[in-house]
Design a protein around this motif. Structure first.
Motif, PDB file in Angstrom:
ATOM      1  N   ILE A  81      -4.535  12.545   0.205  1.00  4.17           N
ATOM      2  CA  ILE A  81      -4.963  12.993  -1.116  1.00  4.17           C
ATOM      3  C   ILE A  81      -5.497  11.798  -1.915  1.00  4.17           C
ATOM      4  N   TYR A  82      -4.657  10.810  -2.107  1.00  5.30           N
ATOM      5  CA  TYR A  82      -4.988   9.569  -2.784  1.00  5.30           C
ATOM      6  C   TYR A  82      -4.194   8.446  -2.128  1.00  5.30           C
ATOM      7  N   TYR A  83      -4.691   7.224  -2.318  1.00  7.91           N
ATOM      8  CA  TYR A  83      -3.918   6.096  -1.874  1.00  7.91           C
ATOM      9  C   TYR A  83      -4.127   4.920  -2.817  1.00  7.91           C
ATOM     10  N   SER A  84      -3.205   3.973  -2.693  1.00  6.11           N
ATOM     11  CA  SER A  84      -3.262   2.751  -3.497  1.00  6.11           C
ATOM     12  C   SER A  84      -3.094   1.584  -2.535  1.00  6.11           C
ATOM     13  N   ALA A  85      -4.193   0.914  -2.243  1.00  5.37           N
ATOM     14  CA  ALA A  85      -4.158  -0.171  -1.258  1.00  5.37           C
ATOM     15  C   ALA A  85      -3.355  -1.362  -1.763  1.00  5.37           C
ATOM     16  N   SER A  86      -3.335  -1.534  -3.067  1.00  6.79           N
ATOM     17  CA  SER A  86      -2.534  -2.601  -3.659  1.00  6.79           C
ATOM     18  C   SER A  86      -2.221  -2.217  -5.098  1.00  6.79           C
ATOM     19  N   SER A 146       0.824  -1.204   0.000  1.00  5.79           N
ATOM     20  CA  SER A 146       0.000   0.000   0.000  1.00  5.79           C
ATOM     21  C   SER A 146       0.860   1.257   0.000  1.00  5.79           C
ATOM     22  N   MET A 147       0.401   2.263  -0.754  1.00  5.08           N
ATOM     23  CA  MET A 147       1.115   3.532  -0.818  1.00  5.08           C
ATOM     24  C   MET A 147       0.129   4.684  -0.736  1.00  5.08           C
ATOM     25  N   TYR A 148       0.615   5.825  -0.230  1.00  9.74           N
ATOM     26  CA  TYR A 148      -0.256   6.941   0.101  1.00  9.74           C
ATOM     27  C   TYR A 148       0.414   8.270  -0.280  1.00  9.74           C
ATOM     28  N   TRP A 149      -0.432   9.247  -0.627  1.00 10.69           N
ATOM     29  CA  TRP A 149       0.027  10.614  -0.786  1.00 10.69           C
ATOM     30  C   TRP A 149      -0.745  11.518   0.172  1.00 10.69           C
ATOM     31  N   GLY A 182      -8.730  10.103  -1.387  1.00 11.90           N
ATOM     32  CA  GLY A 182      -8.702  10.362   0.035  1.00 11.90           C
ATOM     33  C   GLY A 182      -9.587  11.542   0.375  1.00 11.90           C
ATOM     34  N   GLU A 183      -9.143  12.313   1.347  1.00 12.98           N
ATOM     35  CA  GLU A 183      -9.935  13.430   1.853  1.00 12.98           C
ATOM     36  C   GLU A 183      -9.928  14.635   0.920  1.00 12.98           C
TER      37      GLU A 183
END
Lengths: 114, 111
Positions: free
Chosen positions: A46-51, A31-34, A58-59
């Protein structure tokens, strides 16, 4: 042992310009997140990628797009930069998509929009 | 929706004294709670987490946190503060597959 690497570290843009913030992790995380960090507002997702192969809003997603290029890389794009997007941007990754494991953060990209 | 609140923007403490950084939470279901620290011009670093089990959780750099279900709190503590503990501290709660962060508390430890 690099962990999470963000490029560039600093950037100044003019209103209306576009740019892509790069993020890569070498921990084989799923998982990766911004996030963006603004004074008094903490970190906002802002956005995320769970896989690999998936992305979710995101918010505060408006004005941004993301690409999960492969398992290692997750980029954030500003198509038409606005002064309100002046902020410090952080990328993070974690081993599991369940959210039980700690997130590992890069050292940020400091972005100014004139 | 899950949320956390950090009621203090800044906490000041003298070196050698105990410190507490406060966090309260609001969740549906069992809370999964985290503390992170941020030093100047760096990303956040994980300190500790509560998932289940003992209400007193021990973490990095001598920090610990006390989970209190009745008060919906997860306060960060350290018995003896160091000047090098001066930083920005964030509480966070798990929401499905992501974290929701508080607004942060700046800890200032004076010599």
């Amino acid at each position: 042992n690099a962990g999470v690497t963000q490029t560039p570290k600093f950037q100044v843009l003019k209103t209306g310009q576009s740019m892509t913030l790069q993020c890569a992790q070498d921990m084989n995380h799923n998982s990766m997140y911004w996030y963006r960090q603004d004074p008094g507002m903490g970190l906002r997702l802002i956005y995320y990628s769970a896989s690999e192969g998936t992305t979710d809003k995101g918010e505060v997603p408006n004005g941004y797009n993301v690409s999960r290029l492969n398992k290692r890389e997750f980029s954030l794009r500003l198509e038409s930069a606005a002064p309100s997007q002046t902020s410090v941007y952080f990328c993070a990754s974690t081993e599991d998509r369940g959210g039980n494991q700690p997130q590992h953060f890069g050292d940020g990209t400091r972005l100014s929009i004139l | 929706a899950q949320s956390v609140a950090q009621p203090e923007d800044q906490v000041n403490v003298a070196e050698g004294n105990p410190l507490t950084v406060k966090c309260t939470y609001s969740v549906s279901g069992n809370p999964y709670l985290f503390w992170y620290v941020q030093y100047p011009n760096r990303g956040l670093q994980f300190l500790l987490k509560y998932i289940t089990g003992d209400n007193l959780v021990k973490g990095s750099y001598g920090f610990e946190a006390e989970f209190n279900k009745s008060q919906t709190s997860f306060h960060l503590k350290k018995p003896s503060a160091l000047v090098s503990d001066s930083a920005l501290y964030f509480c966070a709660v798990r929401d499905t597959d992501k974290l929701i962060f508080g607004t942060g508390t700046r800890l200032q430890v004076f010599p």
